[in-house]
Motif scaffolding. Structure first.
Motif, PDB file in Angstrom:
ATOM      1  N   ALA A 155      24.522 -38.343 -54.910  1.00  0.00           N
ATOM      2  CA  ALA A 155      25.058 -36.984 -54.905  1.00  0.00           C
ATOM      3  C   ALA A 155      25.020 -36.420 -53.496  1.00  0.00           C
ATOM      4  CB  ALA A 155      24.238 -36.095 -55.841  1.00  0.00           C
ATOM      5  N   CYS A 156      26.097 -35.722 -53.132  1.00  0.00           N
ATOM      6  CA  CYS A 156      26.174 -35.131 -51.796  1.00  0.00           C
ATOM      7  C   CYS A 156      25.215 -33.960 -51.686  1.00  0.00           C
ATOM      8  CB  CYS A 156      27.592 -34.665 -51.505  1.00  0.00           C
ATOM      9  SG  CYS A 156      27.734 -33.778 -49.943  1.00  0.00           S
ATOM     10  N   ARG A 157      24.392 -33.986 -50.662  1.00  0.00           N
ATOM     11  CA  ARG A 157      23.418 -32.914 -50.482  1.00  0.00           C
ATOM     12  C   ARG A 157      24.097 -31.595 -50.114  1.00  0.00           C
ATOM     13  NH1 ARG A 157      17.349 -32.918 -48.067  1.00  0.00           N
ATOM     14  NH2 ARG A 157      17.162 -30.666 -48.142  1.00  0.00           N
ATOM     15  N   GLU A 158      25.308 -31.689 -49.551  1.00  0.00           N
ATOM     16  CA  GLU A 158      26.031 -30.492 -49.137  1.00  0.00           C
ATOM     17  C   GLU A 158      26.821 -29.856 -50.281  1.00  0.00           C
ATOM     18  OE1 GLU A 158      26.473 -28.983 -45.658  1.00  0.00           O
ATOM     19  OE2 GLU A 158      24.461 -29.743 -46.067  1.00  0.00           O
ATOM     20  N   CYS A 159      27.633 -30.671 -50.974  1.00  0.00           N
ATOM     21  CA  CYS A 159      28.577 -30.087 -51.926  1.00  0.00           C
ATOM     22  C   CYS A 159      28.358 -30.564 -53.351  1.00  0.00           C
ATOM     23  CB  CYS A 159      30.020 -30.367 -51.495  1.00  0.00           C
ATOM     24  SG  CYS A 159      30.563 -32.066 -51.787  1.00  0.00           S
ATOM     25  N   GLY A 160      27.416 -31.477 -53.557  1.00  0.00           N
ATOM     26  CA  GLY A 160      27.101 -31.915 -54.909  1.00  0.00           C
ATOM     27  C   GLY A 160      28.015 -32.988 -55.470  1.00  0.00           C
ATOM     28  N   ALA A 207      28.157 -41.500 -47.010  1.00  0.00           N
ATOM     29  CA  ALA A 207      28.753 -40.234 -46.593  1.00  0.00           C
ATOM     30  C   ALA A 207      29.653 -39.721 -47.701  1.00  0.00           C
ATOM     31  CB  ALA A 207      29.553 -40.425 -45.309  1.00  0.00           C
ATOM     32  N   CYS A 208      29.579 -38.433 -47.956  1.00  0.00           N
ATOM     33  CA  CYS A 208      30.382 -37.825 -49.006  1.00  0.00           C
ATOM     34  C   CYS A 208      31.862 -37.914 -48.645  1.00  0.00           C
ATOM     35  CB  CYS A 208      29.981 -36.366 -49.180  1.00  0.00           C
ATOM     36  SG  CYS A 208      31.045 -35.457 -50.296  1.00  0.00           S
ATOM     37  N   PRO A 209      32.692 -38.440 -49.555  1.00  0.00           N
ATOM     38  CA  PRO A 209      34.121 -38.544 -49.240  1.00  0.00           C
ATOM     39  C   PRO A 209      34.805 -37.184 -49.142  1.00  0.00           C
ATOM     40  CG  PRO A 209      33.690 -39.254 -51.509  1.00  0.00           C
ATOM     41  CD  PRO A 209      32.358 -38.990 -50.874  1.00  0.00           C
ATOM     42  N   GLU A 210      34.161 -36.148 -49.631  1.00  0.00           N
ATOM     43  CA  GLU A 210      34.748 -34.807 -49.552  1.00  0.00           C
ATOM     44  C   GLU A 210      34.412 -34.113 -48.236  1.00  0.00           C
ATOM     45  OE1 GLU A 210      36.780 -33.400 -51.886  1.00  0.00           O
ATOM     46  OE2 GLU A 210      36.707 -35.398 -52.781  1.00  0.00           O
ATOM     47  N   CYS A 211      33.144 -34.192 -47.829  1.00  0.00           N
ATOM     48  CA  CYS A 211      32.715 -33.327 -46.722  1.00  0.00           C
ATOM     49  C   CYS A 211      31.862 -34.040 -45.676  1.00  0.00           C
ATOM     50  CB  CYS A 211      31.948 -32.130 -47.280  1.00  0.00           C
ATOM     51  SG  CYS A 211      30.277 -32.521 -47.818  1.00  0.00           S
ATOM     52  N   PHE A 212      31.691 -35.366 -45.804  1.00  0.00           N
ATOM     53  CA  PHE A 212      30.874 -36.143 -44.866  1.00  0.00           C
ATOM     54  C   PHE A 212      29.375 -35.877 -45.027  1.00  0.00           C
ATOM     55  CE2 PHE A 212      34.775 -36.941 -42.483  1.00  0.00           C
ATOM     56  CZ  PHE A 212      34.571 -38.227 -42.019  1.00  0.00           C
TER      57      PHE A 212
HETATM   58 ZN   LIG Z   1      30.004 -33.373 -49.974  1.00  0.00          ZN
END
Ligand SMILES: [Zn+2]
Ligand SMILES: Cc1ncc(COP(=O)(O)O)c(C=O)c1O
Lengths: 432, 91
Positions: free
Chosen positions: A34-39, A49-54
């Protein structure tokens, strides 16, 4: 499977999904990344790395019920917490270096010296390759093995390279470790004894890191412990937090002081404390987290003092080479945790780092490396500046071993006298 | 000015799987605009809503992190390599 160990490009938004070809329970009770920034969630695999927001991907779990008794009945290493780590239930059967469950020593002398009522040293210098990195590497090795990686690798400020090279040797895997070419000689030797593939890069750690990220994007079958399998790797640092709580008799300390390079370790100790509370294994209570840096590479401390959220990268110039990451990816989380908890981030000069090494050695008989000198020196400064409450129970983490950075203090210590082998000469020397 | 841009794995869906593409522009900002003209949407992945570099992406012109240079205004001389790399923690 040609894309083994490449970042997954298709995100599996559903939960509980795992890459094909993995055995059941390969990552224990982990549910997704799970992305720590955007979930945003992606399936368990070599993604970081999150494909949405890195943003950084972290392991998310469906934890089972775990009791203190079950944990206490486990082995005297990090696998006693295996139910809380992204590793299979048979992890003890696969060869690894079995790090962890290091001593928590009450530091009466250092506490008295600094005026701290109750002080403990969590001494991770006794791990298999003498730093806390054996913990993270053991978790990364499990992931690499489950993902069928062919090469076990890392960019490193030294200790990680030692841990990867040793663990890879024990696991029978090919290892390739990348370090800045100006690293302390003992750390180079401590890697090269285990692997033929120690690569010294002309540049600083951030250059080495960039190179590793590029290789990870191109080469197939490589598990870079702190790049493409980083979410699994980073979970290993949680065991430091678990052990501190368990060794204190299943309770959290009031304050903890932790060195900061990339900031990964500090964020994971905090994660561990919060998980223990959520699992009902310790009582909820406030605790303060403090970060320690050397002034010659203190981007997080600078941002803390400036009251900003933006961390400006720096070109490191300090003897604390293990902490010399000028572009700390988890720095903003360190700021957040230290501020939210009522802690602080502080930095000290190289001379104070040396003082810190000697202080710990001469009060507690623990020879730490420059990272620990930084942490102890910062602890001292935090007390002197009133940032740390000396009446609260405090734990300071020693993450590495002084024999690896002998040069840092070699000029400061030595024989009190050189004498002839006679009693008279000894008396005449005035040593006593 | 033609430059080559290294694309990280998570953005290769935009470039049809290509790991390296070429783009035009005198500055990093112009290069990103040109990239977006050919691979619609890619710029929005690298920059946030305010048009600044996202926190967890590192962009290099040559070997240097653009935050040591002039950020989005960093000049991109002909033939230089631009690399877009996710930040990673742990060393
Ligand atoms: Zn993210
Ligand atoms: C001995 C020692 N302590 C602390 C650290 C910092 O860890 P982190 O990058 O997780 O902040 C490192 C390495 O990076 C290290 O080698």
């Amino acid at each position: 499977m040609s894309t083994v160990l490449h970042e997954t490009t298709t995100a599996a938004a559903s939960t509980g999904s795992t890459r094909k070809g993995l055995r059941e329970g390969a990552f224990g009770h982990a549910r997704a990344l799970a992305c720590r920034e955007c979930g945003h969630e992606v399936e368990l695999g070599p993604s970081y790395a999150c494909p949405e927001c890195f943003g950084p991907l972290e392991v998310a779990y469906d934890f089972p019920n775990v009791t203190r008794e079950e944990i206490a009945a486990g082995p005297a290493n990090i696998w006693r917490y295996k139910a809380l780590l992204p590793v299979p239930s048979d992890i003890e059967q696969s060869p690894n270096t079995e790090p962890g469950f290091t001593r928590l020593l009450q530091a009466h002398n250092l506490g008295r010296e600094l005026g701290i009522d109750t002080l403990w040293v969590k001494d991770d210098s006794t791990n298999p390759t003498n730093s806390f990195k054996d913990r993270v590497v053991a978790c990364a090795l499990s992931a690499a093995r489950e993902l069928d990686a062919k090469v076990f690798a890392c960019p490193s400020t030294g200790n990680l390279a030692n841990a990867v090279a040793a663990a890879g040797a024990r696991a029978g895997m090919k290892t390739v470790v990348f370090i800045p070419s100006n690293l302390e000689k003992p750390k180079q030797v401590n890697s090269a004894v285990y692997t033929d593939h120690l690569v010294a890069v002309d540049g600083n750690y951030d250059d080495v890191n960039k190179l590793a990220s590029e290789i990870a994007g191109e080469e197939e079958g490589w598990a870079f412990v702190n790049v493409n399998v980083r979410p699994f790797y980073a979970e290993g640092s949680k065991t430091l937090g678990y052990e501190i709580a368990e060794q204190l008799g299943w309770r959290l300390p009031d304050q903890v002081v932790i060195p900061v390079a990339s900031g990964s370790q500090l964020t994971k100790v905090d994660k561990a404390f919060r998980e223990l509370v959520a699992l009902g294994l310790v009582e909820d209570k406030p605790y303060k987290v403090f970060g320690a840096q050397a002034t010659g590479c203190s981007p997080v401390s600078v941002a803390y003092k400036a009251g900003t959220d933006a961390i400006r990268p720096v070109k490191p110039d300090t003897i604390a080479k293990s902490l010399a990451i000028g572009n700390p990816a988890d720095g903003i989380y360190v700021l957040d945790i230290c501020r939210r908890s009522g802690g602080a981030v502080e930095d000290i000069t190289d001379d104070e780092v040396r003082d810190g090494i000697l202080l710990l050695a001469r009060t507690e008989g623990i020879f730490t490396e420059t990272a620990g000198g930084t942490t102890v020196g910062v602890l001292k400064k935090l007390v002197e500046t009133g940032q740390l409450d000396p009446t609260l129970e405090t734990v300071v983490i020693n993450t590495g071993m002084g024999l690896k950075t002998l040069d840092a203090v070699a000029d400061r210590v030595g024989p009190a006298a050189t004498i002839a082998p006679s009693y008279d000469a000894f008396v005449a020397s005035g040593v006593l | 000015m033609a430059v080559s841009v290294r694309i990280p794995t998570i953005l290769r869906t935009y470039t049809g799987g290509e790991s390296e593409v070429s783009a035009e522009g005198d500055t990093l900002a112009a290069v990103l605009d040109d990239l977006d003209a050919h691979y619609a949407g890619i710029k929005g992945r690298i920059l946030d809503e305010a048009g600044a570099l996202r926190r967890f992406v590192n962009v290099y012109v040559g070997n240097d992190d653009v935050r040591f240079l002039e950020d989005l205004q960093t000049p991109t001389p002909d033939g230089v390599q631009v690399s877009v790399i996710p930040a990673v923690a742990g060393g």
